[in-house]
Design a protein around this motif. Structure first.
Motif, PDB file in Angstrom:
ATOM      1  N   PRO A   1     -28.087 -14.956 -19.115  1.00 51.54           N
ATOM      2  CA  PRO A   1     -28.192 -14.892 -17.649  1.00 51.54           C
ATOM      3  C   PRO A   1     -27.583 -16.137 -17.005  1.00 51.54           C
ATOM      4  O   PRO A   1     -27.695 -17.246 -17.532  1.00 51.54           O
ATOM      5  CB  PRO A   1     -29.707 -14.826 -17.403  1.00 51.54           C
ATOM      6  CG  PRO A   1     -30.324 -14.516 -18.722  1.00 51.54           C
ATOM      7  CD  PRO A   1     -29.413 -15.049 -19.761  1.00 51.54           C
ATOM      8  N   VAL A   2     -26.958 -15.926 -15.861  1.00 51.68           N
ATOM      9  CA  VAL A   2     -26.321 -17.030 -15.156  1.00 51.68           C
ATOM     10  C   VAL A   2     -26.359 -16.749 -13.657  1.00 51.68           C
ATOM     11  O   VAL A   2     -26.362 -15.580 -13.236  1.00 51.68           O
ATOM     12  CB  VAL A   2     -24.854 -17.206 -15.640  1.00 51.68           C
ATOM     13  CG1 VAL A   2     -24.010 -16.002 -15.256  1.00 51.68           C
ATOM     14  CG2 VAL A   2     -24.228 -18.479 -15.121  1.00 51.68           C
ATOM     15  N   THR A   3     -26.428 -17.784 -12.867  1.00 56.64           N
ATOM     16  CA  THR A   3     -26.216 -17.662 -11.427  1.00 56.64           C
ATOM     17  C   THR A   3     -24.815 -18.153 -11.121  1.00 56.64           C
ATOM     18  O   THR A   3     -24.420 -19.246 -11.541  1.00 56.64           O
ATOM     19  CB  THR A   3     -27.237 -18.488 -10.629  1.00 56.64           C
ATOM     20  OG1 THR A   3     -28.552 -17.995 -10.908  1.00 56.64           O
ATOM     21  CG2 THR A   3     -26.980 -18.379  -9.136  1.00 56.64           C
ATOM     22  N   VAL A   4     -24.021 -17.328 -10.436  1.00 54.62           N
ATOM     23  CA  VAL A   4     -22.631 -17.662 -10.151  1.00 54.62           C
ATOM     24  C   VAL A   4     -22.437 -17.718  -8.647  1.00 54.62           C
ATOM     25  O   VAL A   4     -22.880 -16.837  -7.904  1.00 54.62           O
ATOM     26  CB  VAL A   4     -21.672 -16.642 -10.805  1.00 54.62           C
ATOM     27  CG1 VAL A   4     -21.985 -15.214 -10.376  1.00 54.62           C
ATOM     28  CG2 VAL A   4     -20.217 -16.977 -10.486  1.00 54.62           C
ATOM     29  N   GLU A   5     -21.781 -18.802  -8.196  1.00 49.81           N
ATOM     30  CA  GLU A   5     -21.478 -18.986  -6.779  1.00 49.81           C
ATOM     31  C   GLU A   5     -20.008 -19.352  -6.638  1.00 49.81           C
ATOM     32  O   GLU A   5     -19.449 -20.061  -7.469  1.00 49.81           O
ATOM     33  CB  GLU A   5     -22.349 -20.096  -6.179  1.00 49.81           C
ATOM     34  CG  GLU A   5     -23.838 -19.827  -6.266  1.00 49.81           C
ATOM     35  CD  GLU A   5     -24.670 -21.002  -5.776  1.00 49.81           C
ATOM     36  OE1 GLU A   5     -25.146 -20.968  -4.617  1.00 49.81           O
ATOM     37  OE2 GLU A   5     -24.850 -21.943  -6.564  1.00 49.81           O
TER      38      GLU A   5
END
Length: 926
Positions: A503-507
């Motif tokens: 899982p990753v948060t991408v911006e």
């Protein structure tokens, strides 16, 4: 989870979600119904359900036990994942729900009527709320045992030269196929070896449906799923391929399983129906092996292996609200049998009854003994956190007023062990992740921010936030080698070869902005082939419902604003050329822009992992079936996408293989034969594709890095896809330097890179004089159009200008040689300048063409000139055709225009010219 049958509780827990409870191994019995502690004579409204204030309450033995509005795990019989609701029959008698209704509003009590639906005593039933409107419950049927008497094992250790793979019997057993407790079993301890001399690794653990003779087939066409109870080493992947007589077993229809490490696990594999691949009417066995990307040892033991038609659960004619709502089971007298109200649920959780209603993990066809939580923490006010971005002045995050809010830095997720802080000073680059967490309560959503204390770059910036251990832990991180890497390149066994998604948060920060254009949760996986061993790695960012959104809806590429919905995108390190240059592959494929050939669009970005600068990457599309949804709105499940060797990336290979088999024995100098091929492939697309590969001088092709595709429903002609041209544009990786047309049409080339099976289609097409003329003359046009030196040089300058300010920092970050990269860039530029002349001469020499014959083509008025169906993209262009070689010209109208004629008096819109006789010609429109 509790299941009422005569199996062990562990087996039942696993089999219940797959409908084994009553359907595969045994039927559930009423061993202990009282343990549920349900009162069938009282409304479940009394236990936290909707109050049923408007309709009278009747009650009954059937009650709601679980609601899952955002289903991310449990598939229906068609492979979809609509929301579902679970019912339970609390009585000792079978209950017939026929004539009852399911609704989400008391104002519409008869919204959807159940058909032939019965629930056995003390049993569960799942109803999908999909909108499909299947009122009946169809029980599983047509179960067939897939383990026959035939069995054999082969590994590359038996090849010449021998490889190092092995597939040994399980400890304590003498053979890979054996009998145990009166049942046929399959098992092996397997590992793919690495052999530079051999160049490939292979294992086949094959079990026949009969004798293993390809003619000894089994008809399983009534089945739509396979169920396999097996032990597979946890986290390791096994390839399961169905063998049919007309295809090599190693190319059979593939399903990949990831092990749980639990012998009671039942793996469910959905089967496509109505296809010739797999040809379910003719299956003669199954090939088991480690997945091609699985480099570690795998233990496999198969206890049972059946094909069946799973039937289907009822499907309501309406869908569940994902924002929360109510459901009512209503009888024919318009009275409520049971009801439930459910809140908006976090991803991966259901509203489930155990000791009262609460949040739980999904358990279709089962019962959760304990809920995870009865309440959920409110989300943190995101206004307390400035947006992610680039900062120069320190600031303070004040959390004193946010009850139960805790924060972690560095990418780690907060937990119950995280210490509460009233305020946090942000005065340096920081990744912070915060959530409200309290005992016996479900945590709130996580707020993630990346604050980078440096000047913003001139290119987009991508912030990635993930648990640092999942990325860089020396034992388990997917970005590092880990403990099992082989010493020789490309270090198979390294963690970065694992097919593992985290899982990753991408911006994404667009240049000149103060806040991210988007911030999404997604999955991250290492991407690429040998380039994985580079220090800077390529990764795939995939959007899935289990993370939040199933797609990213944002125009990633400003030059193509119409492309605004993506399942996945890549952050590419420039592949094999990482450390040599920044642009080769993207440049080589993008020169085809406007020719109708599919390729991966791209733009540059700098990437930060948990705030750490990782330098220049290319945001690129990925060449999977999802690409065609983005570009054409096509269903990814209805795409046939094949690699160079016809291995399936999506869909089926059968029709294309049949086409190439036909080509083996049919010549295309016969116009009827050529017309047939032209009905099966998009000839214009193929020519443009071939010309781009030939111009780029890609020598890792056509036996590699080639894809072709079509829509299977409705069927469209085959087209081609450009990707991975790393060996092109002056790259000196390849030893092959002969005439590119000779290379691409070789009848005796090495299996890699240009074996005869990979050059067959072009060789056959060139037998046809009309195709040959189009192939030659269109290349002459493209050398003055897409491939013309000044155009390509301008493209190079534009790409390099985008990242010029970032190059020194990227080179310093990764220890790259500036002089080496400058030399490579100059090689790319020199190639762009020299290549048109080189390829013109090679074209002339290979086809024994006449001298250069320049013809100026021009347009007067609103229209275009086409050369063998290729539009000329400028109003005036001089093309160097060949003496003695005719050229077909066509005049194409633009909307509202009229063709007047040609400047030399010819009036037919399509004509043939001899280049040595016509130095200039104009098409006249009005």
């Amino acid at each position: 989870m509790v299941c009422w049958n005569n199996l062990s509780s562990q087996i039942c827990r696993t089999f219940a979600p797959l409908l084994f409870v009553a359907l595969f191994l045994s039927s559930c019995s009423d061993d202990n119904p009282s343990s549920l502690n349900f009162d069938s004579g009282s409304s479940s409204s009394a236990n936290g359900h909707a109050d049923g204030a408007n309709l009278p309450f009747a009650g009954g033995p059937v009650i709601f036990t679980e609601v899952d509005p955002v289903n991310i795990d449990y598939k229906d019989h068609e492979g979809d994942d609509a929301g579902w609701v679970e019912l339970f029959n609390t009585s000792a008698d079978t209950v017939n729900l026929s004539g009852m209704y399911l609704t989400d509003s008391q104002d519409e009590p008869f919204k959807w009527k159940l058909g032939n639906v019965k629930i056995a005593p003390s049993s569960f039933l799942v109803i999908f709320l999909s909108g499909k409107n299947y009122p009946d419950y169809v029980m599983p049927h047509d179960s067939i045992d897939m383990i026959g008497p035939g069995c054999w094992t082969w590994t590359d250790a038996e090849s010449d030269p021998p490889g190092y793979s092995y597939a040994d019997p399980l400890p304590g057993y003498k053979k890979n196929c054996f009998s145990e407790n009166g049942k046929r079993r399959i098992g092996s301890v397997m590992q793919l070896g690495e052999n530079e001399e051999l160049g490939w690794a292979s294992i086949s653990l094959f079990v026949g449906t009969g004798s293993t003779d390809p003619s000894d087939v089994l008809d399983i066409s009534a089945a739509n799923e396979i169920l396999m109870q097996a032990y597979i080493t946890k986290g390791r992947k096994v390839s399961v391929r169905l063998a049919q007589p007309d295809i090599d077993d190693w190319k059979g229809y593939e399903m990949v399983l990831e092990g749980t490490g639990d012998s009671s696990t039942v793996y469910r594999m959905a089967l496509p129906t109505g296809t010739t691949f797999p040809d379910l009417a003719n299956i003669y066995g199954t090939r088991f092996s480690p997945d091609a990307n699985e480099s570690q040892e795998v233990t496999l033991k198969v206890f049972s292996y059946i094909a069946r038609n799973r039937g289907h659960e009822p499907h309501a004619g309406f869908k569940l609200s994902k924002k929360g709502g109510s459901l009512y089971l209503v009888n024919a007298d318009t009275a409520i049998v049971d009801s439930v109200s459910y809140p908006e649920l976090p991803l991966g959780k259901t509203w489930s009854y155990a000791n009262g209603w609460g949040y739980a993990d999904p358990s279709p066809y089962g019962y959760t003994e304990n809920t995870l939580a009865y309440t959920r923490e409110e989300n943190i006010d995101t206004l307390l956190f400035p947006p992610s971005g680039f900062y120069t002045e320190p600031f303070v995050l004040n959390l004193e007023s946010t009850n139960n809010a805790v924060c972690e830095t560095g990418g780690k997720l907060p937990s119950e062990e995280t210490v509460f802080q009233k305020s946090i000073l942000i005065n340096k680059t920081t990744v912070i992740r915060c959530a409200k967490i309290a005992p016996q309560s479900l945590p709130s959503n996580v707020v993630t921010r990346t604050y980078v204390f440096e000047s913003a770059p001139a290119v987009p910036a991508v912030f990635l936030a993930a648990d640092p251990n999942s990325l860089f832990d020396p034992d388990t991180g997917i970005y590092v080698e880990g403990p099992y890497a082989q010493s020789k390149e490309p270090h198979y066994g390294a963690n970065y070869w694992l097919d593992k998604e985290i899982p990753v948060t991408v911006e994404l920060m667009e240049p000149g902005t103060d806040a991210p254009a988007f911030a999404k949760n997604a999955g991250l996986k290492i991407f690429g082939n040998y380039s994985r061993q580079k220090d800077k790695k390529s990764v795939a960012i995939t959007f899935r419902e289990k993370y939040g959104d199933s797609h990213l809806k944002y125009p990633l590429f400003p030059d193509f604003p119409e492309l605004n919905k993506f399942k996945v995108f890549l952050l590419r390190n420039n592949g094999s050329n990482c450390g040599n240059d920044y642009i080769r592959d993207r440049l080589a494929s993008s020169v085809s822009e406007g020719l109708g050939v599919d390729y991966q669009r791209g733009r540059f970005a700098v990437v930060y992992y948990n705030g750490e600068y990782f330098g220049i990457h290319s945001i690129r599309e990925r060449s999977t079936a999802d690409y065609f949804e983005t570009h054409y709105g096509l269903d990814p499940d209805k795409i046939d996408l094949l690699k160079a060797d016809n291995a399936v990336s999506a869909g089926s290979t059968v029709d294309y293989v049949a086409l190439t088999d036909w080509l083996e024995s049919n010549n295309l100098d016969d116009e009827e034969n050529y017309a047939y091929i032209a009905s099966q492939i998009d000839v214009d697309n193929f020519i443009n594709y071939m010309h781009t590969e030939l111009f780029a001088n890609n020598r890792d092709w056509p036996a590699n890095n080639l894809k072709k595709w079509r829509s299977s429903s409705p069927k469209t002609p085959w087209k081609w896809f450009l990707y991975d041209l790393d060996f092109g544009f002056g790259n000196d990786y390849s030893k092959y330097t002969n005439n590119i047309f000779e290379f691409a049409t070789a009848e005796d080339g090495d299996s890699w890179p240009n074996g005869p099976e990979f050059t067959l289609l072009l060789r056959r097409l060139l037998e046809n004089e009309g195709f040959k003329a189009a192939f030659i003359n269109r290349m002459a046009v493209l050398l003055q159009m897409n491939f013309e030196s000044s155009r390509v040089l301008a493209r190079i300058e534009k790409m390099m200008a985008e990242i010029q300010s970032e190059i020194p920092r990227d080179q310093k970050r990764w220890g790259l040689s500036a002089s080496k990269m400058t030399k490579q860039l100059n090689a790319i530029k020199n190639f762009a300048m020299d290549r048109p002349g080189v390829i013109y001469d090679e074209l002339q020499d290979f086809f024994a063409l006449g001298k250069k014959a320049p013809v100026t083509l021009s347009v007067n008025g609103p229209g275009k000139i086409l050369v063998h169906n290729l539009p000329v993209d400028e109003p005036e262009m001089t093309v160097n055709f060949f003496t003695g070689f005719p050229v077909v010209l066509s005049a194409e109208l633009l909307m509202g225009s009229t063709f007047v004629g040609w400047s030399d008096g010819e009036t037919s819109p399509t004509r043939v010219i001899l280049p040595e006789s016509v130095s200039e010609v104009s098409a006249l429109f009005k």
